[in-house]
Structure formats: structure tokens, C-alpha cells
Write an enzyme that holds these catalytic residues in place. Sequence first.
Site, short mmCIF file in Angstrom:
data_model
loop_
_atom_site.label_atom_id
_atom_site.label_comp_id
_atom_site.label_asym_id
_atom_site.label_seq_id
_atom_site.Cartn_x
_atom_site.Cartn_y
_atom_site.Cartn_z
N ARG A 224 0.86 -1.19 0.00
CA ARG A 224 0.00 0.00 0.00
C ARG A 224 0.89 1.23 0.00
NH1 ARG A 224 -3.61 -2.65 -1.50
NH2 ARG A 224 -5.65 -2.97 -0.55
N HIS A 272 -1.79 0.82 -9.36
CA HIS A 272 -2.42 -0.14 -8.43
C HIS A 272 -3.08 -1.30 -9.21
CE1 HIS A 272 -4.34 -0.56 -4.21
NE2 HIS A 272 -4.28 -1.75 -4.80
P1 NDP Z 1 -1.68 -11.61 4.59
O1 NDP Z 1 -2.53 -11.13 5.71
O2 NDP Z 1 -1.81 -13.02 4.16
O3 NDP Z 1 -0.14 -11.38 4.97
C1 NDP Z 1 0.31 -10.24 5.61
C2 NDP Z 1 1.75 -10.49 6.06
O4 NDP Z 1 2.26 -9.28 6.62
C3 NDP Z 1 1.85 -11.57 7.15
O5 NDP Z 1 2.98 -12.37 6.92
C4 NDP Z 1 2.05 -10.75 8.43
O6 NDP Z 1 2.80 -11.39 9.44
C5 NDP Z 1 2.83 -9.57 7.90
N1 NDP Z 1 2.70 -8.42 8.80
C6 NDP Z 1 1.60 -7.71 9.11
N2 NDP Z 1 1.88 -6.76 10.01
C7 NDP Z 1 3.19 -6.87 10.27
C8 NDP Z 1 4.08 -6.18 11.12
N3 NDP Z 1 3.66 -5.17 11.90
N4 NDP Z 1 5.37 -6.57 11.15
C9 NDP Z 1 5.81 -7.59 10.38
N5 NDP Z 1 5.01 -8.29 9.53
C10 NDP Z 1 3.72 -7.93 9.49
O7 NDP Z 1 -1.93 -10.61 3.39
P2 NDP Z 1 -1.78 -10.89 1.82
O8 NDP Z 1 -0.47 -11.53 1.58
O9 NDP Z 1 -2.98 -11.55 1.30
O10 NDP Z 1 -1.79 -9.38 1.26
C11 NDP Z 1 -0.81 -8.46 1.65
C12 NDP Z 1 -1.15 -7.07 1.16
O11 NDP Z 1 -0.95 -6.96 -0.23
C13 NDP Z 1 -2.60 -6.61 1.35
O12 NDP Z 1 -2.86 -6.22 2.67
C14 NDP Z 1 -2.71 -5.48 0.36
O13 NDP Z 1 -2.39 -4.26 0.99
C15 NDP Z 1 -1.66 -5.82 -0.69
N6 NDP Z 1 -2.25 -6.11 -2.01
C16 NDP Z 1 -1.93 -5.30 -3.06
C17 NDP Z 1 -2.42 -5.56 -4.31
C18 NDP Z 1 -2.04 -4.70 -5.47
O14 NDP Z 1 -2.60 -4.88 -6.55
N7 NDP Z 1 -1.09 -3.80 -5.32
C19 NDP Z 1 -3.31 -6.70 -4.56
C20 NDP Z 1 -3.57 -7.49 -3.40
C21 NDP Z 1 -3.05 -7.19 -2.16
P3 NDP Z 1 2.23 -12.68 10.22
O15 NDP Z 1 2.12 -13.75 9.15
O16 NDP Z 1 3.26 -12.99 11.22
O17 NDP Z 1 0.90 -12.31 10.77
C1 OXD Z 2 -6.23 -5.78 -2.76
C2 OXD Z 2 -5.87 -4.84 -3.84
O1 OXD Z 2 -6.06 -5.45 -1.59
O2 OXD Z 2 -6.25 -5.11 -5.00
O3 OXD Z 2 -6.71 -6.88 -3.08
O4 OXD Z 2 -5.19 -3.86 -3.58
#
Ligand code: NDP
Ligand code: OXD
Length: 309
Positions: A224, A272
Site C-alpha cells: 500500500r 495499483h
Molecule cells: P496476509 O494477511 O496473508 O499477509 C500479511 C503479512 O504481513 C503476514 O505475513 C504478516 O505477518 C505480515 N505483517 C503484518 N503486520 C506486520 C508487522 N507489523 N510486522 C511484520 N510483519 C507484518 O496478506 P496478503 O499476503 O494476502 O496481502 C498483503 C497485502 O498486499 C494486502 O494487505 C494489500 O495491501 C496488498 N495487495 C496489493 C495488491 C495490489 O494490486 N497492489 C493486490 C492485493 C493485495 P504474520 O504472518 O506474522 O501475521
Molecule cells: C487488494 C488490492 O487489496 O487489489 O486486493 O489492492
Amino acid sequence: MAETLAIKADFERFDEWTEAFRPGNLELVHWDDLKAGQPLDYALVWYPEPGALHRHPGLKIIFSVGAGLDHLVGENILPPGIPVVRMVETALTLGMAEYVVYHVLRHHRFMPQYEQFQRDRAWEEILQIPANQRTVGILGMGVLGTACAQALMPFGFSIIGWSRTEKRLEGVEHYHGADQLDRMISRCDYLVCLLPYTRATRHILRREHLRHLPEGAVLINVGRGGLQVEDDLIEMLDSGHLGAAVLDVFEKEPLPPDNPLWSHPRVTITPHVASMTLPETSARHVLANIERCRAGLPLTHVADMARGY
Ligand code: NDP
Ligand code: OXD
């Protein structure tokens, strides 16, 4: 009587959503056609207005159209006590792996430089570095970070990951917690950010941490925009400490035309689109959870909204 699912999503594709949800024995309603006070069983939403989800009694599950949940944070957005289910679906996961592999390889194979050589009609070679001498670091080893790590493995890169909690994934050296962040960053030739945007991760891509990157490293932020501090990125790109940045997300979207990132020679911008939720595959994920709800089974991919992801 069929249960009702209201959709507030990509309305240009409403026909596709309708088709995708056909197997679900649901009454599908376009969000704009909802009547005041109309009861709803399920809602699939992207950026609902404050109060909008409170106006419909009976809601059993709120489904997020995206994997990220920051669009559901804010005053009066979520009615209390209703589970929120994140989007986890194959097209979104594969799309992200494609994007990340593409941009890592593009930089690893010096394509921005070769494109410039072509524009200059210059026949020049850059010595190729074997992938096993380069490290890709992934911040956020959740669904998408893990898929990207697995997609990059066959090329032979060293892969390291960082998350909040300790993890084990074969082929990935793992770091976790704030204390280990700078140590992890200091090893990354390519740093991919797939963190969710939360109170704890806001502006995590700032100079204080990025200064630990090796000189010339490439940042790929697909998480993000609020994760990065744009002024810090620009300064670090100008100084050459950051070799390049691939940015798919921005604090302000659409990125305003006067933002200096647009014209920075070492920045690649996409609007995005790193990955997109597709109706066909995401409807399967939603329907699987609706079936679980009907059967009284625990839902999958329920968000912890206090944690923010
Ligand atoms: P998940 O919830 O599966 O994974 C999030 C990861 O981030 C986990 O490993 C988590 O750790 C880690 N995390 C969260 N907070 C912290 C922190 N404070 N310190 C360290 N690690 C942290 O999410 P997804 O993989 O499904 O998606 C990730 C992000 O990708 C979404 O939230 C979205 O913002 C972005 N996204 C962007 C898209 C785009 O088109 N640009 C499309 C889809 C998603 P833990 O496993 O230990 O909880
Ligand atoms: C998502 C995105 O969060 O598309 O899935 O950004």
C-alpha cells in the site's frame, strides 16, 4: 427463500459477478439498487461509505473485495460483531506472483539499462550476475508474500522473508519482528513489500530502515502507498542509494499529475494493478465460505480487524 448477497465492487463487471455467483443459490443485488433497510445476508464490498453496512439488518458475513482491509478502517464503517473475510483467491495470488517475478527479473537482467542503450543506439554489455548471488527480501510473508517467494525460487535467488510472527517455509530464511527488520533489509538486493497497511506498518518504508539496504538495491512496493515515505524514496533514489523503485501503490491514488515520482528516471509506476480480484475465482472463495456458514463450520480467512489484517 434464497439468501441475499449485495455487491459493491467493480460495477462494470456486474454481469460477470452475477454469472460467477450463479452456483450459489443466492439473490444477487447491485449495491445501488438496495432499498433502505432491506435485509441482507452477505455483503461483498470495496470502500463502503460510513454507515452503509449498518443500514441492512441480518448481515452474517462481510466479504472484502480485496486482500487488503484498509478500505474497511474508519469511523462507522463496520457494524460490530460481524465477521470480515479477506479476499484470498487464485487469480489475485497468481497475478501478484507474476508482477513481482517480472519486476525482479527485469531489474536483475538490467532491462531498464538495456532499454536506454537501445534508445541511444549503443551496443553495450553489462556483466550478468548469477541469481544465486542475489538476494530477494519479502516484507510480509502472508498469502501473497509466500506465493511470490515460491515463484522466485526456481531462478535460484536467495530468498529471505520478514513477518510479525516466526515462520518456516522451505527455501526461505526467515526474520520476524521489529528487532530483526533492519538486519533483514541489509541483505536485500531486491526488496519486495507485501505488508498490509496498518497502524504498525504505516511509513515502514522510510529512510530509517531503507538506509540499511545495500547501495543500488531495488524496492518493489506492491503493498500500500501508506507504507512508504515518498520524500525519503526520492532522496534515496537521487543519491543512488536506492538503485530503482517499482511502485504500484501510493499514499494518494490516483497519483497526482504533479507528483515528482512520475518523471523520476529510476521509478517505474503502475496504477495499483499489480494484481486484481477476478469475479470467477473470487466468487468461489466467497461461496465456499457461505457454504461453511450455512453448515455451521468456522469461516476461513477471517480478518482480525483489531490487528488490521
Ligand atoms: P496476509 O494477511 O496473508 O499477509 C500479511 C503479512 O504481513 C503476514 O505475513 C504478516 O505477518 C505480515 N505483517 C503484518 N503486520 C506486520 C508487522 N507489523 N510486522 C511484520 N510483519 C507484518 O496478506 P496478503 O499476503 O494476502 O496481502 C498483503 C497485502 O498486499 C494486502 O494487505 C494489500 O495491501 C496488498 N495487495 C496489493 C495488491 C495490489 O494490486 N497492489 C493486490 C492485493 C493485495 P504474520 O504472518 O506474522 O501475521
Ligand atoms: C487488494 C488490492 O487489496 O487489489 O486486493 O489492492
